[in-house]
Design a protein around this motif. Structure first.
Motif, PDB file in Angstrom:
ATOM      1  N   ASP A 214       0.847  -1.197   0.000  1.00 48.21           N
ATOM      2  CA  ASP A 214       0.000   0.000   0.000  1.00 48.21           C
ATOM      3  C   ASP A 214       0.880   1.244   0.000  1.00 48.21           C
ATOM      4  N   ALA A 215       0.963   1.906  -1.157  1.00 41.87           N
ATOM      5  CA  ALA A 215       1.760   3.128  -1.269  1.00 41.87           C
ATOM      6  C   ALA A 215       0.886   4.343  -1.550  1.00 41.87           C
ATOM      7  N   ASP A 216      -0.408   4.241  -1.268  1.00 36.65           N
ATOM      8  CA  ASP A 216      -1.317   5.366  -1.487  1.00 36.65           C
ATOM      9  C   ASP A 216      -0.904   6.577  -0.650  1.00 36.65           C
ATOM     10  N   SER A 217      -1.194   7.758  -1.177  1.00 35.62           N
ATOM     11  CA  SER A 217      -0.996   8.987  -0.396  1.00 35.62           C
ATOM     12  C   SER A 217      -2.208   9.886  -0.611  1.00 35.62           C
ATOM     13  N   TYR A 218      -2.380  10.812   0.319  1.00 43.52           N
ATOM     14  CA  TYR A 218      -3.519  11.731   0.245  1.00 43.52           C
ATOM     15  C   TYR A 218      -3.005  13.146   0.026  1.00 43.52           C
ATOM     16  N   PHE A 219      -3.526  13.790  -1.009  1.00 46.95           N
ATOM     17  CA  PHE A 219      -3.144  15.158  -1.340  1.00 46.95           C
ATOM     18  C   PHE A 219      -4.238  16.107  -0.866  1.00 46.95           C
ATOM     19  N   GLY A 220      -3.835  17.293  -0.430  1.00 41.14           N
ATOM     20  CA  GLY A 220      -4.841  18.230   0.030  1.00 41.14           C
ATOM     21  C   GLY A 220      -4.291  19.599   0.350  1.00 41.14           C
ATOM     22  N   PHE A 221      -5.161  20.416   0.910  1.00 47.02           N
ATOM     23  CA  PHE A 221      -4.847  21.812   1.217  1.00 47.02           C
ATOM     24  C   PHE A 221      -4.560  22.003   2.703  1.00 47.02           C
ATOM     25  N   TYR A 222      -3.631  22.912   2.967  1.00 49.27           N
ATOM     26  CA  TYR A 222      -3.263  23.285   4.331  1.00 49.27           C
ATOM     27  C   TYR A 222      -3.214  24.805   4.432  1.00 49.27           C
ATOM     28  N   ALA A 223      -3.161  25.307   5.659  1.00 49.46           N
ATOM     29  CA  ALA A 223      -3.089  26.748   5.900  1.00 49.46           C
ATOM     30  C   ALA A 223      -2.136  27.004   7.059  1.00 49.46           C
ATOM     31  N   PRO A 224      -1.653  28.243   7.195  1.00 47.65           N
ATOM     32  CA  PRO A 224      -0.798  28.552   8.345  1.00 47.65           C
ATOM     33  C   PRO A 224      -1.541  28.322   9.660  1.00 47.65           C
ATOM     34  N   ALA A 225      -0.837  27.828  10.664  1.00 45.98           N
ATOM     35  CA  ALA A 225      -1.442  27.656  11.983  1.00 45.98           C
ATOM     36  C   ALA A 225      -1.952  28.996  12.478  1.00 45.98           C
ATOM     37  N   GLY A 226      -3.117  28.981  13.108  1.00 46.18           N
ATOM     38  CA  GLY A 226      -3.721  30.218  13.584  1.00 46.18           C
ATOM     39  C   GLY A 226      -4.732  30.806  12.635  1.00 46.18           C
ATOM     40  N   THR A 227      -4.888  30.211  11.464  1.00 49.43           N
ATOM     41  CA  THR A 227      -5.922  30.668  10.530  1.00 49.43           C
ATOM     42  C   THR A 227      -7.282  30.524  11.206  1.00 49.43           C
ATOM     43  N   PRO A 228      -8.126  31.551  11.145  1.00 48.00           N
ATOM     44  CA  PRO A 228      -9.422  31.485  11.832  1.00 48.00           C
ATOM     45  C   PRO A 228     -10.207  30.224  11.489  1.00 48.00           C
ATOM     46  N   ALA A 229     -10.787  29.620  12.502  1.00 42.68           N
ATOM     47  CA  ALA A 229     -11.542  28.381  12.307  1.00 42.68           C
ATOM     48  C   ALA A 229     -12.679  28.562  11.309  1.00 42.68           C
ATOM     49  N   ALA A 230     -13.281  29.748  11.314  1.00 38.92           N
ATOM     50  CA  ALA A 230     -14.398  30.004  10.391  1.00 38.92           C
ATOM     51  C   ALA A 230     -13.926  29.964   8.943  1.00 38.92           C
ATOM     52  N   VAL A 231     -12.704  30.446   8.699  1.00 41.47           N
ATOM     53  CA  VAL A 231     -12.141  30.441   7.345  1.00 41.47           C
ATOM     54  C   VAL A 231     -11.833  29.008   6.922  1.00 41.47           C
ATOM     55  N   VAL A 232     -11.226  28.225   7.812  1.00 37.80           N
ATOM     56  CA  VAL A 232     -10.921  26.829   7.511  1.00 37.80           C
ATOM     57  C   VAL A 232     -12.201  26.053   7.220  1.00 37.80           C
ATOM     58  N   THR A 233     -13.234  26.293   8.013  1.00 39.97           N
ATOM     59  CA  THR A 233     -14.516  25.614   7.816  1.00 39.97           C
ATOM     60  C   THR A 233     -15.134  25.990   6.473  1.00 39.97           C
ATOM     61  N   ARG A 234     -15.069  27.269   6.133  1.00 35.90           N
ATOM     62  CA  ARG A 234     -15.627  27.720   4.861  1.00 35.90           C
ATOM     63  C   ARG A 234     -14.899  27.054   3.686  1.00 35.90           C
ATOM     64  N   LEU A 235     -13.588  27.039   3.742  1.00 32.42           N
ATOM     65  CA  LEU A 235     -12.811  26.441   2.660  1.00 32.42           C
ATOM     66  C   LEU A 235     -13.067  24.944   2.583  1.00 32.42           C
ATOM     67  N   ASN A 236     -13.111  24.270   3.711  1.00 31.26           N
ATOM     68  CA  ASN A 236     -13.361  22.839   3.725  1.00 31.26           C
ATOM     69  C   ASN A 236     -14.719  22.514   3.128  1.00 31.26           C
ATOM     70  N   THR A 237     -15.723  23.291   3.512  1.00 34.47           N
ATOM     71  CA  THR A 237     -17.078  23.069   3.003  1.00 34.47           C
ATOM     72  C   THR A 237     -17.141  23.244   1.492  1.00 34.47           C
ATOM     73  N   GLU A 238     -16.539  24.313   0.992  1.00 33.39           N
ATOM     74  CA  GLU A 238     -16.603  24.597  -0.444  1.00 33.39           C
ATOM     75  C   GLU A 238     -15.800  23.573  -1.242  1.00 33.39           C
TER      76      GLU A 238
END
Length: 334
Positions: free
Chosen positions: A258-282
């Motif tokens: 099993d050599a699968d990997s997961y690609f995705g988006f990250y943000a700087p620590a401290g990014t407002p939770a509301a912004v992370v939630t909005r981006l995740n939802t969209e």
């Protein structure tokens, strides 16, 4: 005679009135534009060069994302050091949601194991925003290699110890780990050639400069055109785009490969939770569309929407799994 000067009492009353008015203005809600996110362009730093799977997946999501957000989403490629260069740039950016990272999960689950010193701490300096895809790797060989299936390939490797070479997007990348996993489980040897991305590795495979690779999906069109040979899928699951191609496990009996990997988006620590939630939802909504799912399948992946918490847990799981292999094989970063 009435004095034209303002009396002390009048001046005091005026000052008090002004103060009250200022306080009242301060209590008014901010304009909608000042509250809304985003109100300016968003930059996404991709940790690998153009043409690779990280770049392909990143642009696949950012195109519809900018329509949803109503602001340009600009992609910038910063390759090198297994993703550390791009990751460091994002980790040191303002935590306001206007600078994001698109990377393989190896940045957080592999790099801490292979680099003695990193310019930032992935566990503390960036936060997961949204998983995009589970990316499989495909065992492909140059078209003139005298093998037609994975069993023949293993026999050929054993008959030519150390004579063959394989390419990867860099030390510690999932294709590199797949190659080392394959060598370890088959008792074979081959030279690893690291590149700065999957696209440069593919170019040299097509040119015959290297013999094989565990490609993250961008080689599949060249398999279909007959320029390369596909032997197996380095995943526990067959890939939708090549359903008749067996997994390494099925083709060789290497259980648990099993050599699968997961690609995705990250943000700087401290990014407002509301912004992370909005981006995740969209982003999760985008991943749910038929067009995007089909495009991800076309590069050999599978859409993998998750919450930030789930994405973080998957990285922890992969860190334990790959960490064991890295220690056993003595893998180090560039």
């Amino acid at each position: 005679m009435t004095s034209t000067s303002t009396s002390p009492l009048r001046r005091a009353l005026l000052a008090t009135s002004a103060a009250i008015g200022g306080l009242a203005l301060g209590l008014l809600p901010l304009p909608v534009a000042a509250q809304a996110y985003p109100n300016k362009p968003v930059k996404v730093i991709v940790t690998f060069p153009p043409g690779g799977v990280a770049d392909t997946l990143g642009r696949l999501v950012t195109a519809p994302l900018q329509d949803v957000l109503g602001q340009p989403v600009v992609v910038e490629n910063r390759a090198g050091s297994g993703g550390n260069i791009g990751g460091d740039a994002v980790a040191k950016s303002p935590a306001d949601g206007y600078t994001l990272l698109m990377s393989s999960g190896g940045l957080v689950s592999v790099n801490p194991h292979i680099y003695d010193k990193m310019p930032f701490n992935p566990a503390k300096d960036i936060v997961p925003v949204a998983s995009v895809a589970r990316v499989a790797v495909f065992l492909v060989v140059r078209k003139d290699l005298p093998v037609n299936n994975a069993q023949e390939f293993i026999a050929y490797l054993k008959a030519n110890p150390g004579k063959l070479s394989y390419g990867s997007p860099g030390n510690g990348s999932s294709p590199h780990l797949a190659g080392e996993m394959f060598k370890s489980m088959t008792g074979t040897d081959a030279l690893h050639v690291p590149y700065k991305g999957a696209a440069p590795a593919l170019n040299d495979l097509l040119a015959g400069q290297i013999d094989f690779s565990f490609d993250p999906g961008i080689a599949l069109p060249h398999v279909q055109s007959g320029k390369l040979k596909l032997l197996a899928v380095g995943s526990p699951h067959r890939a939708a785009i090549v359903p008749d191609t067996p997994t390494v496990d099925e083709a060789t009996g290497l259980k648990g490969f099993d050599a699968d990997s997961y690609f995705g988006f990250y943000a700087p620590a401290g990014t407002p939770a509301a912004v992370v939630t909005r981006l995740n939802t969209e982003i999760n909504k985008i991943l749910g569309t038929t067009a995007v799912k089909e495009r991800i399948n076309a590069v050999g992946g599978a859409a993998a929407p998750m919450t930030p918490k789930q994405f973080s847990a998957k990285a922890d799981e992969d860190s334990k799994r790959f960490g064991k292999l890295i220690r056993e094989r003595g893998i180090k970063g560039d």
